[in-house]
Design an enzyme around this catalytic site. Structure first.
Site, short mmCIF file in Angstrom:
data_model
loop_
_atom_site.label_atom_id
_atom_site.label_comp_id
_atom_site.label_asym_id
_atom_site.label_seq_id
_atom_site.Cartn_x
_atom_site.Cartn_y
_atom_site.Cartn_z
N TYR A 1 0.37 12.42 33.18
CA TYR A 1 1.05 13.12 34.27
C TYR A 1 0.19 13.09 35.54
CZ TYR A 1 2.47 17.40 36.83
OH TYR A 1 2.83 18.31 37.79
N ASP B 1 -1.33 20.15 25.50
CA ASP B 1 -0.27 20.63 26.38
C ASP B 1 1.06 20.36 25.68
OD1 ASP B 1 1.74 20.79 28.36
OD2 ASP B 1 0.30 20.38 29.96
N ILE C 1 4.13 21.67 26.47
CA ILE C 1 5.20 22.28 27.26
C ILE C 1 6.56 21.61 27.04
CG2 ILE C 1 3.54 23.03 29.01
CD1 ILE C 1 4.71 20.88 30.87
N LYS D 1 10.08 23.68 30.97
CA LYS D 1 10.83 22.56 30.39
C LYS D 1 11.71 23.03 29.23
CE LYS D 1 8.12 20.26 33.14
NZ LYS D 1 8.58 19.83 34.48
#
Length: 473
Positions: free
Chosen positions: A150, A235, A237, A275
């Site tokens: 990202y 992570d 998410i 998300k």
């Protein structure tokens, strides 16, 4: 005068490590100057660079209509407005932390029971990841990140903390999965630069790949951090966006950690509702950790980015409604799966393939055969064509630090089905016009033949130099 002004501010705000000059962010800026609208601006740029989930907002709206007291801060006929408006404990509302912990467990099939007392609430995952950097590393020390990753991590992890990112280079030959060799290579690269490695950060499910870590990759990762005695930040998410029946394993699962002999004190999970619930504007993120030092420090640091009491109260009511959360997760996964299939099949009809995915709000799309030369410069040229001529803001792989040119992240959940159809038609039309003399019907019905055309004549056609260019392809 400029030098004088520069002396009046800190070096931190004048450095260029924010990453805003990335094509990823530039595409957003171009979209905002000319946003597509079906009626008001049908020739505008369609935003396919924003990983936002708008597919299930109607489920949230229906719940709010059926539960008006939650939004009006009423409980048993009594107004809670004054209570919500005044100062609250920065550790967060207990009711919300319990509801969030339960929801996190529900997403993971209740294979994990999260302790609300080990949650640190943050203003989104951005704040959570930065807080962990402050807690785990000194300026100049590093975290290893698998590529592609990202683009916002260059800002979130580095800008204010001074922490370095060392890439773990992953390649398409094994679908960009982490391997023991790639982990060790990145670690050795850091040592060669005399940079101390404090941990590894991964996104699972991956942004931008839309895939979950395989059991082999997960085991290699956990064994690596255990052997090196370094931290692992996972992570997660996008955990609620996994739309395949199986395939996602959280690092929070005790059985997984025990198998690789990993201490829970070295493993930290980042979660968010941006998300999973499609509410990025609510700014709700969290750190889950068993490390007492990190828990204490991160909790204190959370006062710099609190989640509002009103948001916590509203979401605690919503997430405590188990009938609603069960239906939401099931329906949201179904809609994501259907939308992903529409994008993949639409691109396939244009002769464009995607990495096989099982999660996320996007696809990792291979357009390498459309490049006039296998280079990142050629990728940028194609990206500019797509942005300015086709009117699609897709994100080029170079902004995700991909090691191979020609890959793009294309989002599908932040628009209506009708807008997605417009996007696919624009791509089809663009390729059709570029295949000089080839009829649109062939583009639609013969994707394999299109690939051959692309390799032989497409690049000359769409990158044909105009009168102001002297470069030849």
């Amino acid at each position: 005068m400029s030098n004088h002004r520069q002396l009046m501010v800190s070096r931190k705000i004048t450095c260029n490590s924010h990453g805003e000059d990335s094509h990823y962010f530039f595409g957003w800026q171009e979209y905002e100057r000319n946003p597509y609208d079906e009626t008001r601006n049908p020739a505008g740029i369609i935003q396919m660079g924003l990983a936002e989930n708008q597919l299930s907002l109607d489920l949230l709206e229906t719940w709010l209509l059926e539960n008006p007291r939650a939004a009006s801060f009423m409980s048993s006929g009594t107004s809670l407005f004054r209570q919500m408006a005044l100062f609250q404990d920065y550790r967060g509302l207990p009711a919300f932390k319990k509801a969030l912990a339960d929801f996190m467990g529900e997403i993971r099939g209740n294979r994990v029971k999260f302790d609300p007392n080990r949650l640190v609430l943050t203003a989104g995952a951005t704040s959570a990841n930065e807080t962990l950097m402050f807690c785990l590393a000194e300026p100049g020390e590093a975290f290893l990140l698998p590529t592609p990753y990202y683009p916002g991590f260059d800002r979130d992890l580095k800008w204010r903390t001074g922490v370095e990112i060392v890439p773990i280079h992953c390649d398409s030959f094994n679908d960009f999965q982490i391997t023991e060799g790639s982990l060790q290579k990145a670690y050795d690269d850091a040592l060669d630069r005399k940079v101390k490695v404090k941990g590894v950060l991964v996104t699972n499910p991956s942004n931008p790949l839309g895939t979950t870590l395989s059991s082999k990759a997960l085991k290699a990762l956990l064994t690596f951090v255990s052997t090196k005695r370094i931290h692992l930040i996972c992570d997660e998410i996008y955990s609620g966006t996994v739309f395949s029946p199986s395939g996602f394993t959280s690092v929070a699962e005790d059985a997984v950690l025990a198998e690789c002999n990993v201490s829970r004190e070295f493993v930290h999970v980042v979660c968010s509702l941006s998300k999973d619930m499609g509410v990025p504007g609510f700014r709700v993120g969290a750190i889950y950790t068993h490390n007492e030092h990190v828990l204490s420090a991160a909790t204190k640091m959370s006062s710099f980015g609190l989640v509002s009491s009103q948001t916590q109260y509203l979401l605690s009511e919503m997430l405590s409604d188990k009938k609603f959360t069960l239906n939401y997760l099931r329906e949201n996964r179904k809609r994501l799966r259907q939308r992903q299939k529409k994008l993949v099949s639409g691109l396939q009809k244009c002769g464009i393939s995607c990495l096989k995915s099982n999660a996320g709000l996007f696809c990792w799309v291979n357009m390498s055969h459309l490049l006039d030369y296998p280079s990142f410069e050629a990728e940028t040229r194609l990206w500019k064509k797509l942005l300015h001529q086709v009117g699609l803001n897709v994100s080029p792989g170079s902004s995700f630090h991909c090691s191979e040119p020609g890959w793009f992240r294309v989002c599908f959940a932040n628009m209506s089905e009708k807008t997605l159809a417009v996007s696919l038609e624009r791509i089809r039309s663009f390729l059709s016009k570029s295949l000089r003399g080839q009829c649109p019907q062939k583009v639609l019905t013969e994707p394999k033949k299109l690939l051959l055309y692309c390799k032989s004549s497409f690049t000359w056609s769409i990158f044909q130099p105009d009168s102001t260019q002297s470069e030849r392809f």
